[in-house]
Write a protein that holds these residues in place. Structure first.
Motif, short mmCIF file in Angstrom:
data_model
loop_
_atom_site.label_atom_id
_atom_site.label_comp_id
_atom_site.label_asym_id
_atom_site.label_seq_id
_atom_site.Cartn_x
_atom_site.Cartn_y
_atom_site.Cartn_z
N VAL A 46 0.76 -0.85 0.00
CA VAL A 46 0.03 -0.25 0.17
C VAL A 46 0.55 1.17 -0.47
O VAL A 46 0.04 2.45 -1.09
CB VAL A 46 -0.74 0.15 0.98
CG1 VAL A 46 -1.40 1.16 2.10
CG2 VAL A 46 -2.16 -1.33 1.13
N VAL A 47 1.88 0.97 1.01
CA VAL A 47 2.94 2.10 1.03
C VAL A 47 3.64 2.75 -0.88
O VAL A 47 3.31 3.79 -1.02
CB VAL A 47 3.72 2.80 2.45
CG1 VAL A 47 4.86 3.35 2.13
CG2 VAL A 47 3.12 1.98 3.35
N VAL A 48 4.32 1.71 -0.80
CA VAL A 48 4.80 1.97 -2.19
C VAL A 48 3.83 2.75 -3.44
O VAL A 48 4.14 3.23 -4.14
CB VAL A 48 5.79 0.60 -2.42
CG1 VAL A 48 6.41 0.57 -4.12
CG2 VAL A 48 6.45 0.14 -1.72
N SER A 49 2.61 1.63 -3.34
CA SER A 49 1.59 1.43 -4.16
C SER A 49 1.08 3.09 -4.44
O SER A 49 1.11 3.95 -5.45
CB SER A 49 0.61 1.06 -4.09
OG SER A 49 0.77 -0.09 -4.72
N CYS A 50 1.38 3.75 -3.46
CA CYS A 50 0.43 5.33 -3.10
C CYS A 50 1.27 6.45 -2.98
O CYS A 50 1.20 7.04 -3.58
CB CYS A 50 -0.13 5.69 -1.79
SG CYS A 50 0.72 5.96 -0.55
N GLN A 51 2.63 6.30 -4.14
CA GLN A 51 3.80 7.07 -3.96
C GLN A 51 4.54 6.97 -5.35
O GLN A 51 3.98 5.87 -6.17
CB GLN A 51 4.86 6.85 -2.88
CG GLN A 51 4.80 7.28 -1.74
CD GLN A 51 5.86 6.56 -0.66
OE1 GLN A 51 7.06 6.96 -1.68
NE2 GLN A 51 5.14 6.66 0.95
N ASP A 52 5.22 8.58 -5.55
CA ASP A 52 5.65 8.30 -6.69
C ASP A 52 7.48 8.48 -6.26
O ASP A 52 7.62 8.50 -5.91
CB ASP A 52 5.41 9.66 -7.59
CG ASP A 52 3.85 9.71 -8.13
OD1 ASP A 52 3.96 9.42 -8.43
OD2 ASP A 52 3.86 10.53 -8.17
N ILE A 53 7.49 6.71 -7.51
CA ILE A 53 9.20 6.26 -7.57
C ILE A 53 9.95 7.83 -7.80
O ILE A 53 10.00 7.99 -8.78
CB ILE A 53 8.96 5.26 -8.25
CG1 ILE A 53 8.02 4.33 -7.35
CG2 ILE A 53 10.49 4.97 -7.56
CD1 ILE A 53 8.17 4.38 -5.96
N THR A 54 10.56 8.51 -7.41
CA THR A 54 11.86 8.91 -7.57
C THR A 54 12.72 9.10 -7.82
O THR A 54 12.98 7.44 -6.89
CB THR A 54 12.18 10.48 -6.74
OG1 THR A 54 12.89 9.47 -5.31
CG2 THR A 54 10.73 10.87 -5.61
N PRO A 55 14.08 8.83 -7.95
CA PRO A 55 15.32 8.47 -8.62
C PRO A 55 15.80 7.99 -7.81
O PRO A 55 16.69 6.69 -7.62
CB PRO A 55 16.10 9.62 -9.77
CG PRO A 55 14.51 9.94 -10.81
CD PRO A 55 13.58 10.54 -9.31
N ASP A 56 16.11 9.11 -6.49
CA ASP A 56 16.20 8.36 -5.23
C ASP A 56 16.26 6.87 -4.83
O ASP A 56 16.42 5.83 -3.84
CB ASP A 56 16.21 9.21 -3.75
CG ASP A 56 17.35 10.46 -4.64
OD1 ASP A 56 17.98 10.74 -5.26
OD2 ASP A 56 17.08 12.16 -4.18
N GLN A 57 14.75 6.95 -4.88
CA GLN A 57 13.87 5.76 -4.08
C GLN A 57 14.64 4.22 -5.18
O GLN A 57 13.52 3.40 -4.70
CB GLN A 57 12.19 6.20 -4.06
CG GLN A 57 12.11 6.82 -3.00
CD GLN A 57 10.55 7.24 -2.75
OE1 GLN A 57 9.88 7.55 -4.05
NE2 GLN A 57 10.58 8.05 -1.40
N TRP A 58 14.28 4.22 -6.45
CA TRP A 58 14.17 3.59 -7.24
C TRP A 58 15.28 2.16 -6.56
O TRP A 58 14.96 1.52 -7.24
CB TRP A 58 14.81 4.36 -8.99
CG TRP A 58 14.65 3.42 -9.57
CD1 TRP A 58 13.59 2.93 -10.87
CD2 TRP A 58 14.89 2.25 -10.57
NE1 TRP A 58 13.93 2.28 -11.66
CE2 TRP A 58 14.52 1.87 -11.14
CE3 TRP A 58 17.07 2.13 -10.53
CZ2 TRP A 58 15.12 0.51 -12.30
CZ3 TRP A 58 17.34 0.83 -11.12
CH2 TRP A 58 16.59 0.16 -12.00
N GLY A 59 16.28 2.87 -6.32
CA GLY A 59 17.36 1.69 -5.94
C GLY A 59 17.06 1.07 -4.72
O GLY A 59 16.80 0.02 -4.58
N GLU A 60 16.76 1.50 -4.04
CA GLU A 60 15.25 1.51 -2.95
C GLU A 60 14.37 0.01 -3.23
O GLU A 60 14.37 -0.93 -2.62
CB GLU A 60 14.89 2.22 -1.45
CG GLU A 60 15.81 2.89 -1.36
CD GLU A 60 15.44 4.17 -0.68
OE1 GLU A 60 14.54 4.37 -0.09
OE2 GLU A 60 16.24 5.08 0.19
N LEU A 61 13.61 0.44 -4.15
CA LEU A 61 12.58 -0.98 -4.29
C LEU A 61 13.31 -1.54 -4.82
O LEU A 61 12.30 -2.22 -5.13
CB LEU A 61 11.81 0.23 -4.83
CG LEU A 61 10.49 -0.27 -5.67
CD1 LEU A 61 9.63 -0.79 -4.25
CD2 LEU A 61 9.72 0.31 -6.66
#
Length: 118
Positions: A46-61
């Protein structure tokens, strides 16, 4: 969120008083671990789906996807007596696919060398 870590933690909190109750306690512990993993995975989805993924978060995902595949999809054995394990693996597979689609859709653009920029 590793099932083995949750099992160790929950197992240390409850110690069976006698050996007769060991199989029942082990089954109950297994059920609790799968329930906790299912809840955590649902919350993370739910948390991941409700956010836009930024380039910084891409590696974390991407790291999160690897951990999900490594610790939940491959370490949980399905059995006809424990359908909750199958449901957890199904949820893990669905979440993994959704996250991979997010990664493909939001892949950061490569930085190319441009001789015209300072």
């Amino acid at each position: 969120m590793r099932p083995s870590s949750l099992r160790q933690y929950l197992g240390s909190k409850t110690s069976p008083p006698c050996q007769e109750q060991q199989p029942k306690t082990s089954a109950e512990l297994d059920h609790k671990v799968c329930y906790l993993c299912h809840s955590l995975l649902t919350l993370a989805g739910v948390v991941v789906s409700c956010q836009d993924i930024t380039p910084d978060q891409w590696g974390e995902l991407q790291q999160l996807c690897m951990q999900l595949d490594r610790h939940i999809s491959t370490h949980i054995r399905e059995s006809p007596q424990a359908m909750y394990r199958t449901r957890l693996k199904d949820l893990a597979a669905q979440t993994y696919i959704r996250w991979q689609e997010l990664l493909a859709h939001c892949q950061p653009q490569a930085q190319y060398f441009s001789p015209w920029k300072d």
